[in-house]
Motif scaffolding. Sequence first.
Motif, PDB file in Angstrom:
ATOM      1  N   THR A   1       6.986   7.457  11.252  1.00  0.00           N
ATOM      2  CA  THR A   1       5.421   7.553  11.510  1.00  0.00           C
ATOM      3  C   THR A   1       4.194   7.060  11.319  1.00  0.00           C
ATOM      4  O   THR A   1       3.649   6.279  10.879  1.00  0.00           O
ATOM      5  N   THR A   2       3.627   6.600  12.860  1.00  0.00           N
ATOM      6  CA  THR A   2       2.451   5.354  12.551  1.00  0.00           C
ATOM      7  C   THR A   2       0.820   6.735  12.214  1.00  0.00           C
ATOM      8  O   THR A   2       0.790   7.587  12.577  1.00  0.00           O
ATOM      9  N   VAL A   3       0.102   5.812  11.511  1.00  0.00           N
ATOM     10  CA  VAL A   3      -0.989   6.643  10.952  1.00  0.00           C
ATOM     11  C   VAL A   3      -2.240   5.904  12.031  1.00  0.00           C
ATOM     12  O   VAL A   3      -2.573   4.960  11.242  1.00  0.00           O
ATOM     13  N   PRO A   4      -2.316   6.781  12.634  1.00  0.00           N
ATOM     14  CA  PRO A   4      -3.733   6.738  13.527  1.00  0.00           C
ATOM     15  C   PRO A   4      -5.226   6.266  12.885  1.00  0.00           C
ATOM     16  O   PRO A   4      -6.224   7.342  13.168  1.00  0.00           O
ATOM     17  N   SER A   5      -5.276   5.718  11.478  1.00  0.00           N
ATOM     18  CA  SER A   5      -6.701   5.473  10.850  1.00  0.00           C
ATOM     19  C   SER A   5      -7.752   5.323  11.928  1.00  0.00           C
ATOM     20  O   SER A   5      -7.965   4.760  13.115  1.00  0.00           O
ATOM     21  N   ASN A   6      -9.089   6.529  11.680  1.00  0.00           N
ATOM     22  CA  ASN A   6     -10.255   6.375  12.779  1.00  0.00           C
ATOM     23  C   ASN A   6     -11.445   6.544  11.479  1.00  0.00           C
ATOM     24  O   ASN A   6     -11.500   7.592  10.906  1.00  0.00           O
ATOM     25  N   PRO A   7     -12.183   5.548  11.927  1.00  0.00           N
ATOM     26  CA  PRO A   7     -12.177   4.182  12.624  1.00  0.00           C
ATOM     27  C   PRO A   7     -10.790   3.143  11.623  1.00  0.00           C
ATOM     28  O   PRO A   7     -10.521   3.237  10.704  1.00  0.00           O
ATOM     29  N   MET A   8     -10.034   2.295  12.648  1.00  0.00           N
ATOM     30  CA  MET A   8      -9.148   1.946  11.716  1.00  0.00           C
ATOM     31  C   MET A   8      -9.232   1.030  10.294  1.00  0.00           C
ATOM     32  O   MET A   8     -10.331   0.043  10.857  1.00  0.00           O
ATOM     33  N   VAL A   9      -8.452   0.864   9.594  1.00  0.00           N
ATOM     34  CA  VAL A   9      -8.404   0.539   8.695  1.00  0.00           C
ATOM     35  C   VAL A   9      -7.686  -0.878   9.261  1.00  0.00           C
ATOM     36  O   VAL A   9      -7.092  -0.787   8.953  1.00  0.00           O
TER      37      VAL A   9
ATOM     38  N   TYR B   1     -12.167   0.852   1.708  1.00  0.00           N
ATOM     39  CA  TYR B   1     -12.313   2.350   2.927  1.00  0.00           C
ATOM     40  C   TYR B   1     -11.532   3.441   2.153  1.00  0.00           C
ATOM     41  O   TYR B   1     -10.053   3.174   1.420  1.00  0.00           O
ATOM     42  N   VAL B   2     -12.063   4.719   2.537  1.00  0.00           N
ATOM     43  CA  VAL B   2     -11.178   5.985   2.154  1.00  0.00           C
ATOM     44  C   VAL B   2     -10.575   6.655   3.659  1.00  0.00           C
ATOM     45  O   VAL B   2     -11.630   7.001   4.379  1.00  0.00           O
ATOM     46  N   MET B   3      -9.430   7.374   2.761  1.00  0.00           N
ATOM     47  CA  MET B   3      -8.778   7.670   4.601  1.00  0.00           C
ATOM     48  C   MET B   3      -8.293   8.736   3.984  1.00  0.00           C
ATOM     49  O   MET B   3      -7.549   9.129   3.059  1.00  0.00           O
ATOM     50  N   ASN B   4      -8.900   9.636   4.723  1.00  0.00           N
ATOM     51  CA  ASN B   4      -8.914  11.138   4.380  1.00  0.00           C
ATOM     52  C   ASN B   4      -7.177  11.208   5.233  1.00  0.00           C
ATOM     53  O   ASN B   4      -6.274  11.170   6.727  1.00  0.00           O
ATOM     54  N   PRO B   5      -5.445  11.875   4.416  1.00  0.00           N
ATOM     55  CA  PRO B   5      -4.728  11.885   4.509  1.00  0.00           C
ATOM     56  C   PRO B   5      -4.359  12.372   5.665  1.00  0.00           C
ATOM     57  O   PRO B   5      -2.534  12.870   5.947  1.00  0.00           O
ATOM     58  N   LEU B   6      -4.613  13.505   6.087  1.00  0.00           N
ATOM     59  CA  LEU B   6      -4.373  14.591   7.620  1.00  0.00           C
ATOM     60  C   LEU B   6      -5.310  13.902   8.471  1.00  0.00           C
ATOM     61  O   LEU B   6      -6.400  13.233   8.679  1.00  0.00           O
ATOM     62  N   PRO B   7      -4.665  14.490   9.292  1.00  0.00           N
ATOM     63  CA  PRO B   7      -5.382  14.464  11.196  1.00  0.00           C
ATOM     64  C   PRO B   7      -6.824  15.379  10.501  1.00  0.00           C
ATOM     65  O   PRO B   7      -6.733  15.789   9.999  1.00  0.00           O
ATOM     66  N   PRO B   8      -7.106  14.237  11.613  1.00  0.00           N
ATOM     67  CA  PRO B   8      -7.655  13.120  12.428  1.00  0.00           C
ATOM     68  C   PRO B   8      -7.518  11.861  11.979  1.00  0.00           C
ATOM     69  O   PRO B   8      -8.058  10.393  12.149  1.00  0.00           O
ATOM     70  N   TYR B   9      -7.257  11.498  10.327  1.00  0.00           N
ATOM     71  CA  TYR B   9      -6.943  10.074   9.630  1.00  0.00           C
ATOM     72  C   TYR B   9      -8.688   9.899   9.331  1.00  0.00           C
ATOM     73  O   TYR B   9      -7.967   8.180   9.947  1.00  0.00           O
ATOM     74  N   ASN B  10     -10.065  10.133   9.726  1.00  0.00           N
ATOM     75  CA  ASN B  10     -10.896   9.503   9.711  1.00  0.00           C
ATOM     76  C   ASN B  10     -11.072   8.635   7.910  1.00  0.00           C
ATOM     77  O   ASN B  10     -10.764   9.289   7.218  1.00  0.00           O
ATOM     78  N   THR B  11     -11.512   7.777   8.021  1.00  0.00           N
ATOM     79  CA  THR B  11     -12.160   7.201   7.604  1.00  0.00           C
ATOM     80  C   THR B  11     -13.921   6.647   7.054  1.00  0.00           C
ATOM     81  O   THR B  11     -14.284   6.959   8.307  1.00  0.00           O
TER      82      THR B  11
ATOM     83  N   ALA C   1       0.565  -1.095   0.461  1.00  0.00           N
ATOM     84  CA  ALA C   1      -0.232  -0.038  -0.310  1.00  0.00           C
ATOM     85  C   ALA C   1       0.539   1.024   0.007  1.00  0.00           C
ATOM     86  O   ALA C   1       0.445   2.061   1.019  1.00  0.00           O
ATOM     87  N   VAL C   2       1.732   0.824  -0.862  1.00  0.00           N
ATOM     88  CA  VAL C   2       2.248   2.211  -1.077  1.00  0.00           C
ATOM     89  C   VAL C   2       2.331   2.869  -2.300  1.00  0.00           C
ATOM     90  O   VAL C   2       2.307   2.950  -3.197  1.00  0.00           O
ATOM     91  N   VAL C   3       1.954   4.741  -1.545  1.00  0.00           N
ATOM     92  CA  VAL C   3       0.917   5.439  -1.851  1.00  0.00           C
ATOM     93  C   VAL C   3       1.849   7.591  -1.286  1.00  0.00           C
ATOM     94  O   VAL C   3       1.709   7.680  -0.446  1.00  0.00           O
ATOM     95  N   TRP C   4       1.927   7.977  -2.824  1.00  0.00           N
ATOM     96  CA  TRP C   4       2.733   9.065  -2.428  1.00  0.00           C
ATOM     97  C   TRP C   4       1.670  10.352  -2.829  1.00  0.00           C
ATOM     98  O   TRP C   4       0.361  10.255  -3.362  1.00  0.00           O
ATOM     99  N   TYR C   5       1.298  11.171  -1.439  1.00  0.00           N
ATOM    100  CA  TYR C   5       0.032  11.917  -0.965  1.00  0.00           C
ATOM    101  C   TYR C   5       0.871  13.634  -1.564  1.00  0.00           C
ATOM    102  O   TYR C   5       2.153  13.974  -0.440  1.00  0.00           O
ATOM    103  N   PRO C   6       0.907  13.736  -2.653  1.00  0.00           N
ATOM    104  CA  PRO C   6       1.248  15.362  -3.081  1.00  0.00           C
ATOM    105  C   PRO C   6       1.425  16.106  -1.950  1.00  0.00           C
ATOM    106  O   PRO C   6       1.851  17.603  -1.972  1.00  0.00           O
ATOM    107  N   PRO C   7       0.130  16.543  -1.444  1.00  0.00           N
ATOM    108  CA  PRO C   7       0.158  18.147  -0.832  1.00  0.00           C
ATOM    109  C   PRO C   7       1.220  18.366   0.526  1.00  0.00           C
ATOM    110  O   PRO C   7       1.463  19.034   0.784  1.00  0.00           O
ATOM    111  N   THR C   8       1.426  16.967   0.932  1.00  0.00           N
ATOM    112  CA  THR C   8       2.420  17.059   2.463  1.00  0.00           C
ATOM    113  C   THR C   8       3.814  16.010   1.938  1.00  0.00           C
ATOM    114  O   THR C   8       4.620  16.506   2.488  1.00  0.00           O
ATOM    115  N   ASP C   9       3.851  15.975   0.457  1.00  0.00           N
ATOM    116  CA  ASP C   9       4.712  15.202  -0.320  1.00  0.00           C
ATOM    117  C   ASP C   9       5.414  14.095   1.161  1.00  0.00           C
ATOM    118  O   ASP C   9       6.512  14.205   1.042  1.00  0.00           O
TER     119      ASP C   9
END
Length: 401
Positions: A150-158, A187-197, A95-103
């Motif tokens: 960094t661990t990403v705390p997806s919420n609810p967890m994937v 699942y679709v996850m927001n790549p920014l906090p709070p990483y909501n799914t 699941a290797v994905v580049w998110y350009p807005p935060t690089d």
Amino acid sequence: MAFLLPAATLFLAGVASAQSLPDQAQVIDQLSFNVLESVPPPAEMNSTNVPGLTAQSAYDKPFHVYHEDFLDIIGSNPTLTLVARTDSDPLFHEAVVWYPPTDEIFFVQNAGAMAAGTGLNKSAIIQKIALAEADAVRTLRNASGLVTVTTVPSNPMVINPNGATNYRGEIMYMGEGQGEDIAPSIYVMNPLPPYNTTVVLNNYFGRQFNSLNDVVIHPVTKDVYFTDTWYGYLQDFRPPLGLPNQVYRMTPSTGAVTVVSDQLVSPNGLTFSPNGSYAYVTDTGSALGFYGTNQSAPSTIYRFAVSPTTGKFSDQTVFAFPSPGFPDGVHCDTNGNVYSGCGDGVQVWNPAGVLIGKIFTGTTAANFAFGGQGRMVICGETELFYATLAATGAVVRGQMS
């Protein structure tokens, strides 16, 4: 397309010279190992090394040139850097994905691996790194510990994430499920906090999927294509199969889910050519999880024609049979070259299916991702690599936003 020359004749043809080859590159002469003094029996499968090279000599110059076209892909000064490692926990899997807005590059831990304790008892986790940190150490071969993971705390967890892709400014994950009661889900996850799914799919007409594996967006129709296979069952965290192992298409505007191919033993990674006319799907039927391997089963990249009207797959043909290991994640660059994570790193073929080069990591590379122009992150289970090169990954318009 340049005229095909055996790698051994590159220098003589004036395509490259010892002086012009990049420092971290070496030419691989395939004629040199067409006849070996001793060929190991099938039970002693070559899992990582190039015949005729030691593991160290292969890794010292990790950009292996099999064809002159690979020089255009790697450019004049390619680099490979180890940026993180663990002793045994396969934190750097898929699941290797580049998110350009935060690089940043996102990736996940191996779900179901014994060393991780994931699968049935706990879910694999999502993690990320900042590419700016990786780029700052690109001149080092070993920068482990210098790049923050960094661990990403997806919420609810994937739950037990595996494949992923950019999707409308967010990240879409394939969750493999857990036990009988937590169904595999998209699942679709927001790549920014709070990483909501948000779960966007968890069944096929009321039936649980087996273990959702990988996902890609069609570059023209923007439909979602994904694979469902049996690795949760083969790693003892999912029940016996309730559906065939298949490739599916989901149309986001209507929610319609259809099967586009049922001809593969273990459909795994998938991608499209830049114009969407072809699909490439890896079949890892020879990899049986906790139950070993079956070397007579597929370990193959197949190419399909994609119908512009129905989106269905047809005209299945063998594109490549990689060695060593199994082809897993697969991606294209902007020129239509095909890259796949294999037993020795990332292997690269031109659109005709000719192996033109490898990025040798010396370990299984389940997946990887381009991070924009000239950057790549490679997941090697217990090792994470950052590569710089000249190529750019193909990007679906509208996928990032």
